[in-house]
Write a protein that holds these residues in place. Structure first.
Motif, PDB file in Angstrom:
ATOM      1  N   ASP A  73       2.873   0.203  -3.119  1.00  0.00           N
ATOM      2  CA  ASP A  73       2.861  -1.098  -2.433  1.00  0.00           C
ATOM      3  C   ASP A  73       3.731  -1.015  -1.183  1.00  0.00           C
ATOM      4  N   GLU A  74       3.091  -1.021  -0.017  1.00  0.00           N
ATOM      5  CA  GLU A  74       3.833  -0.910   1.246  1.00  0.00           C
ATOM      6  C   GLU A  74       4.229  -2.275   1.805  1.00  0.00           C
ATOM      7  N   LEU A 161      -4.548 -10.218   1.062  1.00  0.00           N
ATOM      8  CA  LEU A 161      -3.996  -8.864   1.021  1.00  0.00           C
ATOM      9  C   LEU A 161      -5.028  -7.834   0.568  1.00  0.00           C
ATOM     10  N   GLY A 162      -6.206  -8.290   0.171  1.00  0.00           N
ATOM     11  CA  GLY A 162      -7.293  -7.383  -0.223  1.00  0.00           C
ATOM     12  C   GLY A 162      -6.925  -6.553  -1.441  1.00  0.00           C
ATOM     13  N   GLU A 163      -7.258  -5.248  -1.388  1.00  0.00           N
ATOM     14  CA  GLU A 163      -6.962  -4.363  -2.515  1.00  0.00           C
ATOM     15  C   GLU A 163      -5.468  -4.284  -2.785  1.00  0.00           C
ATOM     16  N   LYS A 166      -4.198  -6.902  -5.253  1.00  0.00           N
ATOM     17  CA  LYS A 166      -4.309  -6.573  -6.679  1.00  0.00           C
ATOM     18  C   LYS A 166      -3.188  -5.619  -7.078  1.00  0.00           C
ATOM     19  N   ASN A 167      -2.957  -4.629  -6.216  1.00  0.00           N
ATOM     20  CA  ASN A 167      -1.906  -3.655  -6.482  1.00  0.00           C
ATOM     21  C   ASN A 167      -0.544  -4.342  -6.553  1.00  0.00           C
ATOM     22  N   LYS A 168      -0.297  -5.264  -5.622  1.00  0.00           N
ATOM     23  CA  LYS A 168       0.963  -6.012  -5.599  1.00  0.00           C
ATOM     24  C   LYS A 168       1.117  -6.846  -6.871  1.00  0.00           C
ATOM     25  N   THR A 169       0.030  -7.462  -7.311  1.00  0.00           N
ATOM     26  CA  THR A 169       0.071  -8.269  -8.538  1.00  0.00           C
ATOM     27  C   THR A 169       0.453  -7.400  -9.730  1.00  0.00           C
ATOM     28  N   ILE A 170      -0.127  -6.205  -9.813  1.00  0.00           N
ATOM     29  CA  ILE A 170       0.215  -5.288 -10.905  1.00  0.00           C
ATOM     30  C   ILE A 170       1.675  -4.872 -10.789  1.00  0.00           C
TER      31      ILE A 170
END
Length: 197
Positions: A73-74, A161-163, A166-170
């Motif tokens: 996550d950048e 935020l797009g894909e 989802k990554n940030k949510t995880i």
């Protein structure tokens, strides 16, 4: 045969006794105030057992999964799960709010292609889904426009935020775990809402 007649007579006697003595008592007893007991029922429906969160196995899986996702996550400027989700939301509606957020996370994030990208996703999704199932009777009280507004803002930010959304949510599953524990158990953890590294 005699015992059956005796039983029938004694049963008839009990019915007569109940109709003549108990029914008038029931009819003359004061009714509880309107809505009494409703709030305690609603409150109970919005409570989870503390033991749900005391299982080291699922806590470790959730925190490990979050840590793995944070590595890629950048975006450090945005936070999906934080105090902003409670803006204008009364404390007695926080568990309902968390239930709704968990439903969104499970449905829109964990049960998508994410389950093929990270280990433990299905286990964590199953655990979170079991919590929302336990909270199925948890309803909001009062007005819900602030709840809906905050949920829409969260979903909108995630979509924007797009894909990476989802990554940030995880990557924030550890926060989600702590937030739902704090909002929905009777003995909230102290300091559970702090961001972990």
């Amino acid at each position: 045969m005699t015992s059956l007649q005796t039983l029938t007579k004694s049963f008839s006697g009990w019915v007569f006794f109940c109709c003549c003595c108990c029914l008038p008592l029931l009819l003359t007893s004061p009714l509880p105030p309107k809505g009494a007991g409703l709030s305690s029922t609603a409150h109970h429906a919005c409570r989870l057992r503390k033991i749900n969160f005391q299982q080291p196995y699922i806590r470790n899986r959730t925190y490990t999964l979050a840590k793995m996702a944070r590595v890629s996550d950048e975006d450090t400027d945005n936070r999906l799960i934080g105090q902003q989700i409670y803006v204008n939301v009364k404390e007695n509606n926080r568990c309902y709010m968390m239930k709704r957020i968990v439903e969104i996370v499970v449905e829109d994030v964990l049960l998508t292609e994410a389950k093929d990208q990270y280990p433990y996703v299905e286990e964590v999704a199953h655990f979170l889904a079991s919590l929302t199932s336990e909270l199925s009777r948890c309803k909001f009280s009062g007005h819900r426009e602030h709840i809906e507004k905050n949920l829409e803002e969260m979903k909108s930010k995630m979509k924007q935020l797009g894909e990476n959304g989802k990554n940030k949510t995880i990557g924030e599953l550890d926060l989600l775990f702590d937030y739902i524990e704090n909002a929905c158990t009777d003995a909230p953890k102290k300091g559970g809402n702090k961001k972990k590294n």
